[in-house]
Write a protein that holds these residues in place. Structure first.
Motif, PDB file in Angstrom:
ATOM      1  N   PRO A  24       0.831  -1.220   0.000  1.00 37.72           N
ATOM      2  CA  PRO A  24       0.000   0.000   0.000  1.00 37.72           C
ATOM      3  C   PRO A  24       0.858   1.260   0.000  1.00 37.72           C
ATOM      4  CG  PRO A  24      -0.041  -1.068   2.144  1.00 37.72           C
ATOM      5  CD  PRO A  24       0.772  -1.941   1.257  1.00 37.72           C
ATOM      6  N   GLN A  25       0.253   2.341  -0.460  1.00 40.06           N
ATOM      7  CA  GLN A  25       1.014   3.595  -0.560  1.00 40.06           C
ATOM      8  C   GLN A  25       0.830   4.408   0.709  1.00 40.06           C
ATOM      9  OE1 GLN A  25      -1.343   3.342  -3.529  1.00 40.06           O
ATOM     10  NE2 GLN A  25       0.108   3.051  -5.179  1.00 40.06           N
ATOM     11  N   LEU A 135      -4.106   2.604   8.631  1.00 37.21           N
ATOM     12  CA  LEU A 135      -5.220   1.772   8.139  1.00 37.21           C
ATOM     13  C   LEU A 135      -6.012   2.535   7.073  1.00 37.21           C
ATOM     14  CD1 LEU A 135      -6.541   0.170  11.468  1.00 37.21           C
ATOM     15  CD2 LEU A 135      -5.369  -1.002   9.595  1.00 37.21           C
ATOM     16  N   ARG A 136      -6.255   3.830   7.338  1.00 37.53           N
ATOM     17  CA  ARG A 136      -6.990   4.628   6.340  1.00 37.53           C
ATOM     18  C   ARG A 136      -6.232   4.663   5.018  1.00 37.53           C
ATOM     19  NH1 ARG A 136      -7.737   8.067  10.933  1.00 37.53           N
ATOM     20  NH2 ARG A 136      -9.919   8.020  11.570  1.00 37.53           N
ATOM     21  N   GLN A 137      -4.907   4.796   5.121  1.00 33.66           N
ATOM     22  CA  GLN A 137      -4.128   4.886   3.875  1.00 33.66           C
ATOM     23  C   GLN A 137      -4.113   3.572   3.110  1.00 33.66           C
ATOM     24  OE1 GLN A 137      -0.354   6.862   4.040  1.00 33.66           O
ATOM     25  NE2 GLN A 137      -1.213   8.705   4.895  1.00 33.66           N
ATOM     26  N   ALA A 192      -5.009  18.061   7.991  1.00 36.24           N
ATOM     27  CA  ALA A 192      -4.064  17.485   7.022  1.00 36.24           C
ATOM     28  C   ALA A 192      -2.786  17.038   7.724  1.00 36.24           C
ATOM     29  CB  ALA A 192      -3.755  18.499   5.937  1.00 36.24           C
ATOM     30  N   MET A 193      -2.336  17.828   8.696  1.00 34.74           N
ATOM     31  CA  MET A 193      -1.133  17.434   9.437  1.00 34.74           C
ATOM     32  C   MET A 193      -1.334  16.063  10.073  1.00 34.74           C
ATOM     33  SD  MET A 193      -0.101  20.964  11.413  1.00 34.74           S
ATOM     34  CE  MET A 193       1.099  20.152  12.492  1.00 34.74           C
ATOM     35  N   ALA A 194      -2.517  15.853  10.647  1.00 33.46           N
ATOM     36  CA  ALA A 194      -2.779  14.587  11.345  1.00 33.46           C
ATOM     37  C   ALA A 194      -2.700  13.408  10.385  1.00 33.46           C
ATOM     38  CB  ALA A 194      -4.142  14.643  12.025  1.00 33.46           C
ATOM     39  N   VAL A 195      -3.194  13.592   9.159  1.00 37.18           N
ATOM     40  CA  VAL A 195      -3.179  12.483   8.191  1.00 37.18           C
ATOM     41  C   VAL A 195      -1.747  12.014   7.947  1.00 37.18           C
ATOM     42  CG1 VAL A 195      -3.630  11.884   5.769  1.00 37.18           C
ATOM     43  CG2 VAL A 195      -5.323  13.211   7.057  1.00 37.18           C
ATOM     44  N   PHE A 196      -0.801  12.978   7.947  1.00 31.86           N
ATOM     45  CA  PHE A 196       0.581  12.626   7.612  1.00 31.86           C
ATOM     46  C   PHE A 196       1.481  12.577   8.862  1.00 31.86           C
ATOM     47  CE2 PHE A 196      -1.548  14.372   3.909  1.00 31.86           C
ATOM     48  CZ  PHE A 196      -1.503  13.241   3.104  1.00 31.86           C
ATOM     49  N   HIS A 546      -2.173   7.876  -4.822  1.00 29.43           N
ATOM     50  CA  HIS A 546      -2.992   7.809  -3.611  1.00 29.43           C
ATOM     51  C   HIS A 546      -3.085   9.104  -2.820  1.00 29.43           C
ATOM     52  CE1 HIS A 546      -4.247   6.419   0.431  1.00 29.43           C
ATOM     53  NE2 HIS A 546      -5.083   5.730  -0.305  1.00 29.43           N
ATOM     54  N   GLU A 547      -1.937   9.733  -2.512  1.00 28.53           N
ATOM     55  CA  GLU A 547      -1.998  10.847  -1.554  1.00 28.53           C
ATOM     56  C   GLU A 547      -2.636  12.105  -2.140  1.00 28.53           C
ATOM     57  OE1 GLU A 547      -1.491   9.542   1.132  1.00 28.53           O
ATOM     58  OE2 GLU A 547      -0.287   7.866   0.417  1.00 28.53           O
ATOM     59  N   LEU A 548      -2.416  12.365  -3.423  1.00 29.93           N
ATOM     60  CA  LEU A 548      -3.050  13.566  -3.986  1.00 29.93           C
ATOM     61  C   LEU A 548      -4.564  13.395  -4.060  1.00 29.93           C
ATOM     62  CD1 LEU A 548      -0.407  14.701  -6.644  1.00 29.93           C
ATOM     63  CD2 LEU A 548      -0.636  15.354  -4.244  1.00 29.93           C
TER      64      LEU A 548
END
Ligand code: ACM
Length: 562
Positions: A24-25, A135-137, A192-196, A546-548
């Motif tokens: 996964p990415q 897990l979300r990613q 957004a910070m939390a996602v990364f 994936h991330e964009l």
């Protein structure tokens, strides 16, 4: 027969390979991920939280479960059965299990996925949060939205992940003074910070061009200091758009943002920039300035740059002001650190101000070792604020100028004028956070063709011919190695890395997001991933596929890849 063997020989490896799911990415790249065969279906899965997990972690799992139910059209139940860790140890599992495990590194997590179950282990709230982000990613991007997507494949690949951050301090600084950003916009950046997996938001709250935080004891800071009579247009220092501009955060709004950030594992580090960058405060309370300074009266600055009008630090009244302000800031923010600025303080006024000169005489300060007596006067201010804040249980961070002259032990240096300040600080035994302009300044243009980019500080410099063009492309940011040139024995003093977004030339939310993204994702790998895990080709391909799309789902404007 020969033919059959040949056919099998060709097909067998292919079918074995096919059973293994692609990696996964995940950005930032985890420390270790081993793919195994198959996938775990998530539709209608039962989710079990260890009752030993803290309430905040359990809440985060429930939020994940609620979102999963919403987007994949099945009710995922969450339970907290007693003796869950024994059940997990016993095997025969079915569902998703979150287990409190003190042996996992702070902020780290482990995920073990089979076709029937996934077991997540962490020791802290941030660890559980980051396991959920991972897990979300691994899921379809619909997980970041609120619309049902029954066509998406709601499975996670079987794998073993062990992950923990490389650096403890993973920050973004936002200048809310040159331009003011609403609470909602700040929250969007925090989301957004939390996602990364970033965990520090450095909130730049005071400047020459605007004071942005309510201080009870000094109401004029926000009545007067939060508003300016117009703003220079583009790069023209002699212009003014004639539009009154400003805003500030009330203490209630700040408490709300602090709580919002905490739910995302983010600590807010407030900055009151002193003793320079104080013209808005001087416009509010002129008596804090140096006698006879020109021009008078003070105004909240309408142009960019570094104002020569600074605090009169020879006066006890000014020191009382600083302690009062920092006292209220320290009481408001739970962060162990308060940032007290210290950058770009011109000392011209101090050279002639009677109070400052009297203080220099009283303290016996002299020009020595390349630092002027006035420079040493700034050391005195830093030391006094450090001592005052220590009395409130806080530590200070300052820009790397605080290292010039004397600096008391326990201060943390933010290295912005390149990496030299950080290298020197760490070598001398101070903690340091790396934010060098050369890699971490998100206000610098991000493409090689200036004509194609929105007006930025880089355009300004290049039009003045003072500076060479300095595009900070995604690839250049990604290439930063924060421990380069730091002696091995000093490396533990590098607490982490931060990117800074100064907003002189950034006035809209779309532009703000464009400058931050996707470069913040490159920063996230520098902050989190082991250097040997970094690979720009892989990173770029992860972004594209994936991330964009994740950023799009979050409604974030970003710069397209070259
Ligand atoms: C800074 O960029 N003046 C810290």
């Amino acid at each position: 027969m020969k033919r059959l063997i040949l056919t099998l020989a060709v097909l067998l490896p292919v079918s074995c390979f096919a059973a293994k799911v692609a990696e996964p990415q995940i950005v930032p790249a985890p420390q270790s991920i081993q793919m195994t065969k198959g996938t775990l279906r998530l539709k209608g899965i039962s989710i079990n939280c260890d009752p030993n997990m803290d309430a905040q972690s359990q809440r985060a799992v429930r939020q994940f479960a609620d979102r999963l139910s919403l987007v994949c059209d099945k009710t995922s139940s969450v339970a907290s059965p007693v003796g869950l860790s024994r059940t997990v140890a016993g095997g025969k599992l079915k569902g998703l299990y979150f287990v409190q495990d003190a042996s996992v590194a702070p902020e780290g997590y482990k995920i073990s996925v089979t076709k029937r179950s996934a077991v997540v282990r962490a020791s802290s709230f941030n660890g559980f949060l980051y396991s959920l982000q991972t897990l979300r990613q691994m899921l379809p991007v619909a997980i970041y939205g609120t619309e049902q997507d029954t066509k998406a494949k709601w499975v996670i690949p079987c794998c073993e992940i062990e992950d923990a951050p490389r650096f403890a301090y993973r920050g973004v600084m936002l200048d809310c003074c040159r331009h003011f950003w609403s609470v909602d916009q700040v929250k969007k950046v925090l989301d957004a910070m939390a996602v990364f997996k970033l965990n520090r938001f450095h909130w730049h709250l005071s400047e020459d061009q605007g004071w942005r935080i309510e201080i009870d004891k000094y109401p004029r800071l926000t009545e007067v200091g939060a508003f300016r009579n117009g703003t220079m247009v583009g790069g023209d220092w002699n212009s003014n758009d004639g539009i009154r501009y400003g805003g500030y955060y009330t203490k209630d709004q700040i408490r709300d943002v602090i709580a919002y950030a905490a739910e995302r594992g983010i600590t807010i580090v407030p900055e009151i920039d002193l003793p320079g960058h104080m013209q808005a405060a001087l416009a509010s309370y002129p008596e804090l300035g140096c006698a006879g300074s020109q021009p008078q009266p003070y105004e909240v600055w309408t142009i960019w740059g570094v104002s020569k009008q600074v605090l009169n630090v020879g006066s006890e009244k000014t020191m009382q002001f600083l302690e009062d302000v920092l006292g209220e800031v320290a009481d408001l923010f739970p962060s162990e650190y308060i940032h007290i600025g210290g950058d770009e303080c011109p000392r011209d006024e101090w050279k002639t101000d009677p109070d400052c000169q009297a203080k220099i005489a009283e303290l016996g300060l002299k020009d020595a070792d390349g630092v002027t007596a006035e420079g040493r006067l700034q050391n005195y201010v830093t030391a006094r604020m450090q001592k005052f804040l220590a009395g409130k249980g806080k530590k200070i961070i300052g820009w790397d100028e605080i290292l010039e002259g004397d600096l008391a032990k326990g201060a943390t240096v933010m290295s912005w004028r390149g990496t030299a300040g950080g290298i020197k600080a760490a070598t001398m035994g101070y903690d340091a956070i790396m934010t060098p302009t050369t890699y971490c300044y998100m206000d610098y243009v991000q493409g090689n063709n200036l004509e194609k980019e929105p007006f930025s500080i880089t355009h300004q410099w290049s039009s003045n011919k003072k500076w060479a063009d300095n595009p900070l492309t995604l690839e250049k940011v990604y290439g930063y190695e924060p421990l380069a040139e730091i002696p091995e024995e000093a490396q533990s003093h590098i607490l982490g890395v931060q990117c800074n977004l100064w907003t002189e030339y950034i006035a809209t939310p779309e532009h703000l997001e464009y400058m931050l993204f996707p470069r913040v994702l490159a920063i996230s790998e520098i902050q989190w991933s082991a250097p040997e895990k970094k690979d720009f080709a892989r990173f770029k391909s992860d972004l594209a596929s994936h991330e964009l799309p994740v950023l799009e789902k979050l409604g974030i404007n970003y710069r397209k890849l070259d």
